[in-house]
Motif scaffolding. Sequence first.
Motif, PDB file in Angstrom:
ATOM      1  N   SER A 152       0.843  -1.204   0.000  1.00 19.02           N
ATOM      2  CA  SER A 152       0.000   0.000   0.000  1.00 19.02           C
ATOM      3  C   SER A 152       0.879   1.256   0.000  1.00 19.02           C
ATOM      4  O   SER A 152       0.510   2.269  -0.594  1.00 19.02           O
ATOM      5  N   LYS A 153       2.038   1.179   0.633  1.00 16.28           N
ATOM      6  CA  LYS A 153       2.946   2.338   0.606  1.00 16.28           C
ATOM      7  C   LYS A 153       3.476   2.567  -0.809  1.00 16.28           C
ATOM      8  O   LYS A 153       3.631   3.705  -1.253  1.00 16.28           O
ATOM      9  N   ILE A 154       3.759   1.498  -1.505  1.00 17.50           N
ATOM     10  CA  ILE A 154       4.261   1.618  -2.889  1.00 17.50           C
ATOM     11  C   ILE A 154       3.134   2.126  -3.800  1.00 17.50           C
ATOM     12  O   ILE A 154       3.302   3.075  -4.566  1.00 17.50           O
ATOM     13  N   TYR A 155       1.988   1.511  -3.645  1.00 20.37           N
ATOM     14  CA  TYR A 155       0.837   1.854  -4.503  1.00 20.37           C
ATOM     15  C   TYR A 155       0.457   3.328  -4.376  1.00 20.37           C
ATOM     16  O   TYR A 155       0.110   3.985  -5.362  1.00 20.37           O
ATOM     17  N   SER A 156       0.579   3.856  -3.153  1.00 23.77           N
ATOM     18  CA  SER A 156       0.155   5.246  -2.922  1.00 23.77           C
ATOM     19  C   SER A 156       1.033   6.244  -3.676  1.00 23.77           C
ATOM     20  O   SER A 156       0.658   7.397  -3.833  1.00 23.77           O
ATOM     21  N   GLN A 157       2.196   5.806  -4.139  1.00 20.65           N
ATOM     22  CA  GLN A 157       3.093   6.723  -4.854  1.00 20.65           C
ATOM     23  C   GLN A 157       2.884   6.706  -6.366  1.00 20.65           C
ATOM     24  O   GLN A 157       3.530   7.450  -7.098  1.00 20.65           O
ATOM     25  N   LEU A 158       2.008   5.844  -6.855  1.00 19.90           N
ATOM     26  CA  LEU A 158       1.752   5.805  -8.303  1.00 19.90           C
ATOM     27  C   LEU A 158       0.901   7.002  -8.702  1.00 19.90           C
ATOM     28  O   LEU A 158       0.141   7.526  -7.892  1.00 19.90           O
ATOM     29  N   SER A 159       1.047   7.419  -9.951  1.00 15.44           N
ATOM     30  CA  SER A 159       0.201   8.539 -10.382  1.00 15.44           C
ATOM     31  C   SER A 159      -0.331   8.288 -11.790  1.00 15.44           C
ATOM     32  O   SER A 159       0.151   7.390 -12.496  1.00 15.44           O
ATOM     33  N   GLY A 160      -1.296   9.119 -12.182  1.00 15.26           N
ATOM     34  CA  GLY A 160      -1.854   9.035 -13.533  1.00 15.26           C
ATOM     35  C   GLY A 160      -2.366   7.640 -13.843  1.00 15.26           C
ATOM     36  O   GLY A 160      -3.098   7.046 -13.067  1.00 15.26           O
ATOM     37  N   ASN A 161      -1.922   7.119 -14.992  1.00 13.87           N
ATOM     38  CA  ASN A 161      -2.430   5.791 -15.388  1.00 13.87           C
ATOM     39  C   ASN A 161      -1.466   4.673 -14.985  1.00 13.87           C
ATOM     40  O   ASN A 161      -1.585   3.549 -15.464  1.00 13.87           O
ATOM     41  N   GLN A 162      -0.519   4.975 -14.105  1.00 10.54           N
ATOM     42  CA  GLN A 162       0.449   3.944 -13.690  1.00 10.54           C
ATOM     43  C   GLN A 162      -0.242   2.814 -12.929  1.00 10.54           C
ATOM     44  O   GLN A 162      -1.243   3.036 -12.249  1.00 10.54           O
ATOM     45  N   ARG A 163       0.332   1.610 -13.060  1.00 10.54           N
ATOM     46  CA  ARG A 163      -0.264   0.455 -12.399  1.00 10.54           C
ATOM     47  C   ARG A 163       0.785  -0.309 -11.575  1.00 10.54           C
ATOM     48  O   ARG A 163       1.962  -0.334 -11.934  1.00 10.54           O
ATOM     49  N   LEU A 164       0.320  -0.963 -10.525  1.00  8.36           N
ATOM     50  CA  LEU A 164       1.156  -1.905  -9.785  1.00  8.36           C
ATOM     51  C   LEU A 164       0.726  -3.293 -10.234  1.00  8.36           C
ATOM     52  O   LEU A 164      -0.464  -3.625 -10.168  1.00  8.36           O
ATOM     53  N   VAL A 165       1.680  -4.094 -10.703  1.00 11.96           N
ATOM     54  CA  VAL A 165       1.352  -5.425 -11.212  1.00 11.96           C
ATOM     55  C   VAL A 165       2.087  -6.455 -10.362  1.00 11.96           C
ATOM     56  O   VAL A 165       3.317  -6.474 -10.322  1.00 11.96           O
ATOM     57  N   LEU A 166       1.323  -7.277  -9.653  1.00 10.30           N
ATOM     58  CA  LEU A 166       1.919  -8.237  -8.719  1.00 10.30           C
ATOM     59  C   LEU A 166       1.949  -9.634  -9.338  1.00 10.30           C
ATOM     60  O   LEU A 166       0.915 -10.173  -9.733  1.00 10.30           O
ATOM     61  N   GLU A 167       3.143 -10.194  -9.373  1.00  8.39           N
ATOM     62  CA  GLU A 167       3.337 -11.517 -10.000  1.00  8.39           C
ATOM     63  C   GLU A 167       3.442 -12.597  -8.925  1.00  8.39           C
ATOM     64  O   GLU A 167       4.077 -12.398  -7.898  1.00  8.39           O
ATOM     65  N   TYR A 168       2.848 -13.742  -9.180  1.00 10.24           N
ATOM     66  CA  TYR A 168       2.921 -14.855  -8.224  1.00 10.24           C
ATOM     67  C   TYR A 168       3.761 -15.994  -8.796  1.00 10.24           C
ATOM     68  O   TYR A 168       3.962 -16.095 -10.003  1.00 10.24           O
ATOM     69  N   LYS A 169       4.233 -16.837  -7.889  1.00 11.53           N
ATOM     70  CA  LYS A 169       5.000 -18.018  -8.310  1.00 11.53           C
ATOM     71  C   LYS A 169       4.946 -19.024  -7.180  1.00 11.53           C
ATOM     72  O   LYS A 169       5.157 -18.657  -6.031  1.00 11.53           O
ATOM     73  N   PHE A 170       4.668 -20.270  -7.489  1.00 15.60           N
ATOM     74  CA  PHE A 170       4.336 -21.203  -6.394  1.00 15.60           C
ATOM     75  C   PHE A 170       5.518 -21.636  -5.536  1.00 15.60           C
ATOM     76  O   PHE A 170       5.332 -21.940  -4.360  1.00 15.60           O
ATOM     77  N   PHE A 171       6.712 -21.678  -6.081  1.00 19.79           N
ATOM     78  CA  PHE A 171       7.870 -22.003  -5.241  1.00 19.79           C
ATOM     79  C   PHE A 171       9.140 -21.511  -5.922  1.00 19.79           C
ATOM     80  O   PHE A 171       9.099 -21.082  -7.068  1.00 19.79           O
ATOM     81  N   GLU A 172      10.231 -21.528  -5.186  1.00 15.87           N
ATOM     82  CA  GLU A 172      11.545 -21.171  -5.683  1.00 15.87           C
ATOM     83  C   GLU A 172      11.736 -19.654  -5.759  1.00 15.87           C
ATOM     84  O   GLU A 172      10.961 -19.003  -6.451  1.00 15.87           O
ATOM     85  N   PRO A 173      12.739 -19.084  -5.071  1.00 16.34           N
ATOM     86  CA  PRO A 173      13.793 -19.790  -4.328  1.00 16.34           C
ATOM     87  C   PRO A 173      13.356 -20.342  -2.970  1.00 16.34           C
ATOM     88  O   PRO A 173      14.105 -21.140  -2.399  1.00 16.34           O
ATOM     89  N   ALA A 174      12.209 -19.923  -2.457  1.00 15.70           N
ATOM     90  CA  ALA A 174      11.765 -20.477  -1.176  1.00 15.70           C
ATOM     91  C   ALA A 174      11.045 -21.803  -1.444  1.00 15.70           C
ATOM     92  O   ALA A 174      10.320 -21.931  -2.431  1.00 15.70           O
ATOM     93  N   PHE A 175      11.230 -22.748  -0.559  1.00 12.01           N
ATOM     94  CA  PHE A 175      10.706 -24.094  -0.832  1.00 12.01           C
ATOM     95  C   PHE A 175       9.598 -24.566   0.096  1.00 12.01           C
ATOM     96  O   PHE A 175       8.873 -25.488  -0.238  1.00 12.01           O
ATOM     97  N   TYR A 176       9.491 -23.952   1.282  1.00 15.96           N
ATOM     98  CA  TYR A 176       8.381 -24.372   2.155  1.00 15.96           C
ATOM     99  C   TYR A 176       7.146 -23.532   1.863  1.00 15.96           C
ATOM    100  O   TYR A 176       6.085 -24.037   1.524  1.00 15.96           O
ATOM    101  N   HIS A 177       7.316 -22.204   1.981  1.00 16.92           N
ATOM    102  CA  HIS A 177       6.181 -21.356   1.626  1.00 16.92           C
ATOM    103  C   HIS A 177       6.705 -20.134   0.859  1.00 16.92           C
ATOM    104  O   HIS A 177       7.849 -19.716   1.036  1.00 16.92           O
ATOM    105  N   THR A 178       5.880 -19.609  -0.015  1.00 23.09           N
ATOM    106  CA  THR A 178       6.193 -18.386  -0.753  1.00 23.09           C
ATOM    107  C   THR A 178       5.119 -17.379  -0.380  1.00 23.09           C
ATOM    108  O   THR A 178       3.953 -17.753  -0.232  1.00 23.09           O
TER     109      THR A 178
END
Length: 391
Positions: A167-193
């Motif tokens: 939310s701190k990052i998102y609040s600094q966007l302006s105009g038509n800028q977007r925050l795009v969050l990418e997911y990935k099920f594992f690696e480099p962490a192996f128990y939980h991501t």
Amino acid sequence: MSVSAPSKAELFTQLDQQAIELPSWAFGNSGTRFRVFGSPGTPRDPFEKISDAAQVHRYTGIAPSVALHIPWDKCDYQALRNHAEDNGIRLGTINSNTFQDEDYKLGSVTHSDDRIRQKAIDHHLDCIEIMGQTGSRDLKIWLADGSNYPGQDDIRGRQDRLADSLSKIYSQLSGNQRLVLEYKFFEPAFYHTDVPDWGTAYAQVAALGERAVVCLDTGHHAPGTNIEFIVMQLLRLGKLGSFDFNSRFYADDDLIVGAADPFQLFRIMYEVIRGGGYGKDSEVAFMLDQCHNIEDKIPGQMRSVLNVQAMTARALLVDRSALATAQQAGDVLLANDILMDAFYTDVRPLIIEWRERHGLPENPVSAFNDSGYLKKIAADRVGGTQAGWGA
Ligand code: RM4
Ligand code: MN
């Protein structure tokens, strides 16, 4: 209203709207945990990466922008922007990087240490500043955050800190800028991501607001996952922001998209089109996220964008009105036949004709190979350090 199969003219108009963004890092030497094989002529700085990416667009006509990775592509951004424009392309998505710094061993934006968390947030704010200079719309965030052992950390506390940092990052966007969050099920962490799946990414971006969306990297799911279902759901929820296209056989292989499973790429493109994610009225961004370990990088990128174009053309050919009728009638086999009929259509002659109309070569890869560009960069780019993973 249902849509029937497009005429050739309609198909060509649709194909005109295709734009695939290339990753700057695909042009550097990169690879697995094992040997990274170098190749002659590999770019030594972001400017040379842009020059190479411009070749892909020049021969295919459908790759007009390049995504940057910060700090890998740190440079004079205004000069880089001018260089891109001089070469007929533009700078695209800015990717942050919080996975190669000693401080981030136990996490970045989820870290329990306020100083480290703030450092990771500040990196994103720097990225937003860069977006102003490059003229980029999207800030793409992929996090390596996670843990390796049960009990290692408070997985719920990390989720709360993630929400707060975003939310701190998102609040600094302006105009038509977007925050795009990418997911990935594992690696480099192996128990939980911390962002393992589309549901978590969706929950996090939904809490932020309208300009926060999800990136779907096709290599970031468990084997057997029905990716087109996720595409449908995110589009339905208005939260499909972008794709990172690549192919996988086993894990996050980052191979040429459409190489492992062209049928899956077709199914994905069909759901994109059906869900309104394709064309000039859509904000969905189509990017590649690939590494070329043993093949030449520029033709490797060309092959990738051409695979996306071919499967898009086939998906556009689905007779959607006949399909809807068959579905409503409960005609299982006919409905399946209608979809497969489009998939089995050889679109190569059509695409060659589309290229002719745009003054593009019939075979972009062989035209590029004949141009002597690879020989020229091998001769010119001597000395200096070749760009690579972490450059
Ligand atoms: C990650 C992720 C990101 C990409 C980096 C290089 O696995 O897929 O999209 O920026 O790799
Ligand atoms: Mn990715």
